[in-house]
Design a protein around this motif. Structure first.
Motif, PDB file in Angstrom:
ATOM      1  N   HIS A  47       8.136 -10.736  20.782  1.00 11.53           N
ATOM      2  CA  HIS A  47       7.354 -11.968  20.903  1.00 11.53           C
ATOM      3  C   HIS A  47       7.455 -12.878  19.680  1.00 11.53           C
ATOM      4  CE1 HIS A  47       4.872  -9.246  18.604  1.00 11.53           C
ATOM      5  NE2 HIS A  47       4.034 -10.217  18.295  1.00 11.53           N
ATOM      6  N   VAL A  48       8.357 -12.593  18.748  1.00 10.70           N
ATOM      7  CA  VAL A  48       8.386 -13.349  17.485  1.00 10.70           C
ATOM      8  C   VAL A  48       9.589 -14.290  17.384  1.00 10.70           C
ATOM      9  CG1 VAL A  48       7.082 -11.594  16.242  1.00 10.70           C
ATOM     10  CG2 VAL A  48       9.580 -11.455  16.261  1.00 10.70           C
ATOM     11  N   ASN A  49      10.268 -14.530  18.515  1.00  9.82           N
ATOM     12  CA  ASN A  49      11.423 -15.432  18.586  1.00  9.82           C
ATOM     13  C   ASN A  49      12.704 -14.860  18.002  1.00  9.82           C
ATOM     14  OD1 ASN A  49      10.051 -17.539  19.937  1.00  9.82           O
ATOM     15  ND2 ASN A  49       9.175 -18.219  17.993  1.00  9.82           N
ATOM     16  N   ASP A  50      12.732 -13.559  17.774  1.00 14.07           N
ATOM     17  CA  ASP A  50      13.986 -12.888  17.445  1.00 14.07           C
ATOM     18  C   ASP A  50      14.830 -12.810  18.718  1.00 14.07           C
ATOM     19  OD1 ASP A  50      15.933 -11.480  16.106  1.00 14.07           O
ATOM     20  OD2 ASP A  50      14.721  -9.681  15.749  1.00 14.07           O
ATOM     21  N   ASN A  51      16.118 -12.579  18.563  1.00 13.82           N
ATOM     22  CA  ASN A  51      17.012 -12.403  19.708  1.00 13.82           C
ATOM     23  C   ASN A  51      16.609 -11.130  20.470  1.00 13.82           C
ATOM     24  OD1 ASN A  51      19.227 -11.574  21.360  1.00 13.82           O
ATOM     25  ND2 ASN A  51      20.606 -12.839  20.150  1.00 13.82           N
ATOM     26  N   PRO A  52      16.266 -11.245  21.755  1.00 18.00           N
ATOM     27  CA  PRO A  52      15.818 -10.062  22.506  1.00 18.00           C
ATOM     28  C   PRO A  52      16.827  -8.919  22.502  1.00 18.00           C
ATOM     29  CG  PRO A  52      15.335 -12.048  23.740  1.00 18.00           C
ATOM     30  CD  PRO A  52      16.184 -12.468  22.588  1.00 18.00           C
ATOM     31  N   GLU A  53      18.123  -9.256  22.542  1.00 19.30           N
ATOM     32  CA  GLU A  53      19.146  -8.207  22.527  1.00 19.30           C
ATOM     33  C   GLU A  53      19.122  -7.446  21.204  1.00 19.30           C
ATOM     34  OE1 GLU A  53      20.928  -6.910  24.851  1.00 19.30           O
ATOM     35  OE2 GLU A  53      20.085  -8.303  26.317  1.00 19.30           O
ATOM     36  N   THR A  54      18.848  -8.162  20.117  1.00 15.61           N
ATOM     37  CA  THR A  54      18.755  -7.526  18.814  1.00 15.61           C
ATOM     38  C   THR A  54      17.557  -6.587  18.758  1.00 15.61           C
ATOM     39  OG1 THR A  54      19.765  -9.474  17.792  1.00 15.61           O
ATOM     40  CG2 THR A  54      18.606  -7.965  16.338  1.00 15.61           C
ATOM     41  N   VAL A  55      16.446  -7.031  19.324  1.00 20.20           N
ATOM     42  CA  VAL A  55      15.250  -6.178  19.351  1.00 20.20           C
ATOM     43  C   VAL A  55      15.520  -4.928  20.176  1.00 20.20           C
ATOM     44  CG1 VAL A  55      12.796  -6.042  19.927  1.00 20.20           C
ATOM     45  CG2 VAL A  55      13.753  -8.191  19.053  1.00 20.20           C
ATOM     46  N   ARG A  56      16.218  -5.085  21.298  1.00 18.45           N
ATOM     47  CA  ARG A  56      16.564  -3.920  22.114  1.00 18.45           C
ATOM     48  C   ARG A  56      17.446  -2.952  21.326  1.00 18.45           C
ATOM     49  NH1 ARG A  56      15.434  -7.287  26.630  1.00 18.45           N
ATOM     50  NH2 ARG A  56      17.221  -8.665  26.369  1.00 18.45           N
ATOM     51  N   THR A  57      18.374  -3.499  20.551  1.00 19.56           N
ATOM     52  CA  THR A  57      19.213  -2.650  19.708  1.00 19.56           C
ATOM     53  C   THR A  57      18.357  -1.896  18.698  1.00 19.56           C
ATOM     54  OG1 THR A  57      21.119  -4.126  19.941  1.00 19.56           O
ATOM     55  CG2 THR A  57      21.121  -2.627  18.056  1.00 19.56           C
ATOM     56  N   ASN A  58      17.412  -2.590  18.067  1.00 19.18           N
ATOM     57  CA  ASN A  58      16.534  -1.944  17.100  1.00 19.18           C
ATOM     58  C   ASN A  58      15.724  -0.828  17.759  1.00 19.18           C
ATOM     59  OD1 ASN A  58      17.422  -3.722  15.140  1.00 19.18           O
ATOM     60  ND2 ASN A  58      15.640  -5.068  15.288  1.00 19.18           N
ATOM     61  N   ARG A  59      15.242  -1.087  18.942  1.00 18.16           N
ATOM     62  CA  ARG A  59      14.450  -0.071  19.646  1.00 18.16           C
ATOM     63  C   ARG A  59      15.318   1.122  20.048  1.00 18.16           C
ATOM     64  NH1 ARG A  59       9.287  -2.014  22.688  1.00 18.16           N
ATOM     65  NH2 ARG A  59       8.439  -3.441  21.137  1.00 18.16           N
ATOM     66  N   THR A  60      16.568   0.857  20.376  1.00 22.33           N
ATOM     67  CA  THR A  60      17.491   1.949  20.677  1.00 22.33           C
ATOM     68  C   THR A  60      17.738   2.802  19.441  1.00 22.33           C
ATOM     69  OG1 THR A  60      18.556   0.642  22.408  1.00 22.33           O
ATOM     70  CG2 THR A  60      19.807   2.489  21.522  1.00 22.33           C
ATOM     71  N   ILE A  61      17.837   2.161  18.279  1.00 21.01           N
ATOM     72  CA  ILE A  61      18.000   2.892  17.017  1.00 21.01           C
ATOM     73  C   ILE A  61      16.812   3.818  16.771  1.00 21.01           C
ATOM     74  CG2 ILE A  61      18.031   2.608  14.504  1.00 21.01           C
ATOM     75  CD1 ILE A  61      19.670   0.007  15.000  1.00 21.01           C
ATOM     76  N   VAL A  62      15.598   3.289  16.975  1.00 20.83           N
ATOM     77  CA  VAL A  62      14.389   4.086  16.758  1.00 20.83           C
ATOM     78  C   VAL A  62      14.275   5.190  17.808  1.00 20.83           C
ATOM     79  CG1 VAL A  62      11.861   4.025  16.707  1.00 20.83           C
ATOM     80  CG2 VAL A  62      13.182   2.239  15.556  1.00 20.83           C
ATOM     81  N   SER A  63      14.647   4.882  19.034  1.00 19.33           N
ATOM     82  CA  SER A  63      14.636   5.884  20.088  1.00 19.33           C
ATOM     83  C   SER A  63      15.513   7.078  19.712  1.00 19.33           C
ATOM     84  CB  SER A  63      15.124   5.265  21.401  1.00 19.33           C
ATOM     85  OG  SER A  63      15.225   6.224  22.425  1.00 19.33           O
ATOM     86  N   ALA A  64      16.693   6.787  19.163  1.00 21.48           N
ATOM     87  CA  ALA A  64      17.592   7.864  18.733  1.00 21.48           C
ATOM     88  C   ALA A  64      17.015   8.620  17.545  1.00 21.48           C
ATOM     89  CB  ALA A  64      18.961   7.275  18.389  1.00 21.48           C
ATOM     90  N   GLU A  65      16.385   7.890  16.617  1.00 21.34           N
ATOM     91  CA  GLU A  65      15.784   8.525  15.438  1.00 21.34           C
ATOM     92  C   GLU A  65      14.686   9.509  15.848  1.00 21.34           C
ATOM     93  OE1 GLU A  65      15.063   8.458  11.007  1.00 21.34           O
ATOM     94  OE2 GLU A  65      16.737   7.891  12.303  1.00 21.34           O
ATOM     95  N   LEU A  66      13.898   9.117  16.842  1.00 22.93           N
ATOM     96  CA  LEU A  66      12.796   9.959  17.309  1.00 22.93           C
ATOM     97  C   LEU A  66      13.226  10.983  18.358  1.00 22.93           C
ATOM     98  CD1 LEU A  66      10.189   7.099  17.711  1.00 22.93           C
ATOM     99  CD2 LEU A  66       9.798   9.129  16.306  1.00 22.93           C
ATOM    100  N   ASN A  67      14.399  10.750  18.954  1.00 26.53           N
ATOM    101  CA  ASN A  67      14.864  11.564  20.080  1.00 26.53           C
ATOM    102  C   ASN A  67      13.888  11.483  21.245  1.00 26.53           C
ATOM    103  OD1 ASN A  67      16.731  13.192  21.413  1.00 26.53           O
ATOM    104  ND2 ASN A  67      15.711  15.086  20.776  1.00 26.53           N
ATOM    105  N   ILE A  68      13.391  10.268  21.491  1.00 24.23           N
ATOM    106  CA  ILE A  68      12.480  10.007  22.605  1.00 24.23           C
ATOM    107  C   ILE A  68      13.050   8.831  23.391  1.00 24.23           C
ATOM    108  CG2 ILE A  68      10.160   9.307  23.291  1.00 24.23           C
ATOM    109  CD1 ILE A  68       9.140  10.584  20.693  1.00 24.23           C
ATOM    110  N   PRO A  69      13.476   9.047  24.633  1.00 26.73           N
ATOM    111  CA  PRO A  69      14.108   7.965  25.403  1.00 26.73           C
ATOM    112  C   PRO A  69      13.154   6.813  25.663  1.00 26.73           C
ATOM    113  CG  PRO A  69      13.689   9.892  26.796  1.00 26.73           C
ATOM    114  CD  PRO A  69      13.419  10.309  25.386  1.00 26.73           C
TER     115      PRO A  69
END
Length: 276
Positions: A47-69
């Protein structure tokens, strides 16, 4: 002793991790993602006007870090109010990879189901964490000054007691990294709202800073409200980190001039590791 500890891209709530096997809780930090300025780099907010695809990439990085899909993740449309939503498995995935599907008009989430990953977003506001190991309940609440004035933390406690049959003395609470009284100046209006909700405890959470100005300790305000709700003082843990002072570790709305990314708090009841 600081209750949160840096671990890779995350700040883990170590006090709970060391005591309970069936809950994970923590917060993302600022670095380790792909967002460009002014959202650099691990921005988790759509919601902060960042590129949504970039945010999805960041969330994918965290998902892998946590091992939680990501299809286990649930997030909400935070509006600085005190509405609380009980999350079930049918809500899993809402708000995980887009903003549009987030649970609407909600600043508090909790669940009684395992493997449902609750999330909330921050850049100075206070992240509140709740856990009851007897009833197997886990929750998050987003407490900016408006949510604090509405006692969102106390509302969560009341909801658990009234709707879930939880004994308040069994509830654990944690207050995560947020802006500290060193950096958070407010005016008479905000202070009047704090006085309304805190009563004679308001002076424990604020100090005068000139004519019509106060340095507000939102973490202490929420701690006092949680105690007033019936949570035992010894069951509340508080982070020492100020997000504005440690702008190298955290996004800070005030320090960054109002345009910045968001950290993500999280909590989940694990399905494979019952408490000992």
């Amino acid at each position: 002793m600081e209750s949160f500890k840096e671990s890779g891209l995350l700040f883990e709530l170590m006090e709970w991790k060391e005591e309970y096997k069936s809950v994970i809780a923590g917060m993302t930090m600022r670095e380790g993602g792909t967002s460009e300025a002014p959202y650099h780099s691990l921005n988790m907010g759509f919601h902060v006007n960042d590129n949504p695809e970039t945010v999805r990439t960041n969330r994918t990085i965290v998902s892998a870090e946590l091992n939680i899909p990501a299809d286990c993740w649930t997030g909400s449309e935070q509006v600085h109010q005190a509405h609380i939503h009980k999350v079930s498995a049918k809500d899993a995935g809402f708000g995980s990879m887009d903003y549009e599907s987030a649970i609407k008009m909600t600043d508090g989430l909790y669940t009684a189901e395992q493997d449902v990953f609750l999330t909330s977003l921050y850049a100075d506001c206070v992240p509140l964490y709740f856990y009851n190991h007897r009833k197997k309940l886990a929750g998050l609440a987003h407490a900016g000054w408006k949510g604090t004035a509405l006692d969102i933390g106390g509302q969560m406690v009341k909801r658990w007691a009234d709707d879930e049959g939880a004994e308040v003395q069994d509830i654990m609470a944690a207050i995560g990294p947020s802006i500290g009284p060193c950096c958070y100046e407010v005016d008479d209006y905000v202070m009047s709202r704090m006085t309304e909700v805190l009563g004679n405890k308001a002076n424990r959470a604020a100090a005068p800073a000139g004519e019509g100005k106060y340095m507000l300790d939102l973490k202490e305000a929420n701690r006092q409200l949680l105690i007033s709700s019936g949570i035992r003082e010894e069951n509340i843990t508080v982070s020492n980190f100020c997000t504005s002072c440690r702008n190298d570790l955290f996004f800070s709305y005030r320090k960054d001039g109002g345009v910045t990314g968001r950290m993500m708090s999280y909590i989940m009841l694990k399905g494979d590791s019952p408490d000992s």
